[in-house]
Motif scaffolding. Structure first.
Motif, short mmCIF file in Angstrom:
data_model
loop_
_atom_site.label_atom_id
_atom_site.label_comp_id
_atom_site.label_asym_id
_atom_site.label_seq_id
_atom_site.Cartn_x
_atom_site.Cartn_y
_atom_site.Cartn_z
N LEU A 64 80.27 -3.32 29.71
CA LEU A 64 79.87 -2.07 29.07
C LEU A 64 78.57 -2.25 28.30
N ASP A 65 78.43 -3.39 27.60
CA ASP A 65 77.18 -3.67 26.89
C ASP A 65 76.02 -3.81 27.87
N GLY A 66 76.30 -4.42 29.02
CA GLY A 66 75.27 -4.58 30.03
C GLY A 66 74.82 -3.24 30.59
N LYS A 67 75.78 -2.36 30.86
CA LYS A 67 75.44 -1.04 31.37
C LYS A 67 74.62 -0.26 30.35
N SER A 68 74.99 -0.38 29.08
CA SER A 68 74.26 0.31 28.02
C SER A 68 72.82 -0.20 27.94
N LEU A 69 72.67 -1.52 28.03
CA LEU A 69 71.32 -2.09 27.97
C LEU A 69 70.51 -1.66 29.18
N LEU A 70 71.13 -1.63 30.38
CA LEU A 70 70.42 -1.21 31.58
C LEU A 70 69.91 0.22 31.42
N GLU A 71 70.73 1.10 30.90
CA GLU A 71 70.31 2.49 30.75
C GLU A 71 69.17 2.61 29.75
N GLU A 72 69.26 1.86 28.63
CA GLU A 72 68.21 1.93 27.62
C GLU A 72 66.89 1.38 28.16
N LEU A 73 66.95 0.25 28.86
CA LEU A 73 65.73 -0.36 29.40
C LEU A 73 65.12 0.50 30.50
N THR A 74 65.97 1.16 31.29
CA THR A 74 65.47 2.02 32.36
C THR A 74 64.67 3.17 31.79
N GLN A 75 65.14 3.72 30.68
CA GLN A 75 64.41 4.80 30.03
C GLN A 75 63.06 4.32 29.52
N VAL A 76 63.07 3.16 28.87
CA VAL A 76 61.82 2.59 28.35
C VAL A 76 60.87 2.28 29.49
N GLU A 77 61.40 1.69 30.56
CA GLU A 77 60.59 1.31 31.71
C GLU A 77 59.91 2.53 32.33
N SER A 78 60.66 3.63 32.50
CA SER A 78 60.08 4.81 33.13
C SER A 78 58.95 5.39 32.29
#
Length: 280
Positions: A64-78
């Motif tokens: 769950l922490d990994g999924k949360s980090l992926l979503e946050e980083l994806t937003q920053v990346e875009s």
């Protein structure tokens, strides 16, 4: 967690491992060895004081922490990619739209209105019955049959979708069965079982066969009513009625091309609703 302890390059490696689902596949895209990637992921987890992956024989699965980090980083990346990109003056920004078979068909008939005049958007239609992840940027705009629950998404209710049986005037009294995991396909299957003129895997083919005078197709009324050769041969199926929602990410909606497209979509659907007969 002390952010100074985090190697920001490890966050880029994390994105690769998370998206590829394992070290071997991520090694190809990052040009790092699986051993190096494994070590860096352990170091990232230690620095963040969170467990990001479940490690098993099939690969790396996000916690769950990994999924949360992926979503946050994806937003920053875009946002970083958008701010640092150098678009060509002759190119049109790409916007990916996900919709089911019938909504895609309706959208394609309004292509000129959607892309602008002269065209200022390049549209990619992703016709899928399954829901694609807007939060992970699989698509930018999606049409959904339920209001989304994700906090990062914004939506607008467009219209009430209804289904009814349609056929030509002289069509035989047999059903065209769609083999798909959709509510409408399941409804037809529950009514006719194996007793159908034929089975198709694509919902669009049921419309094609109905137009060829082969039998009865269960169609959305916004599709069936638009076909001069077809007529309703039964009542609206109440249990299949649902609201349709236009959904995008709360950050993407501020991109100029997305904002323009949403305005055009809203205008098309507003005009469609106004054009409906009062007593249908």
């Amino acid at each position: 967690m002390n952010e100074k302890d985090i190697d920001w390059n490890d966050l880029k490696l994390f994105l690769a491992v998370a998206r590829e689902g394992g070290l071997s596949a991520a090694a190809k895209s990052t040009q790092r060895s699986p051993a190096t990637l494994g070590r860096r992921m352990h170091e990232l987890e230690r620095s963040m004081e969170r467990e990001l992956f479940f490690r098993h024989d099939r690969g790396y699965e996000l916690t769950l922490d990994g999924k949360s980090l992926l979503e946050e980083l994806t937003q920053v990346e875009s946002q970083i990619l958008y701010q640092t990109a150098t678009p060509e003056k002759t190119s049109r920004p790409l916007v990916k739209i996900s919709a089911g078979t019938w909504t895609t068909l309706a959208l394609l008939k309004n292509l000129d209105k959607l892309v602008g005049s002269p065209p200022d958007i390049l549209l990619r239609f992703v016709s899928e019955e399954k829901i694609l992840a807007i939060s992970h940027r699989e698509i930018v705009i999606g049409f959904r049959n339920q209001r989304p629950k994700e906090d990062a998404l914004v939506c607008r209710k467009l219209a009430r979708i209804e289904f009814a049986p349609y056929a030509t005037e002289s069509a035989p009294d047999v059903w065209i069965k769609v083999v798909a995991d959709t509510p409408s396909a399941r409804w037809v299957n529950s009514k006719v079982g194996k007793n159908a003129v034929c089975e198709v895997s694509s919902p669009r083919n049921s419309l094609d066969l109905a137009l060829e005078n082969k039998g009865i197709a269960l169609l959305p009324t916004f599709i069936g009513d638009a076909q001069p050769l077809l007529q309703k041969v039964g009542n609206t199926i109440d249990e299949l009625s649902h609201d349709q929602w236009l959904v995008t990410h709360h950050e993407d909606r501020y991109l100029p091309e997305v904002r323009r497209l949403i305005q055009r979509l809203n205008l098309i659907f507003d005009e469609t609703e106004k054009a409906k007969p009062v007593n249908k």
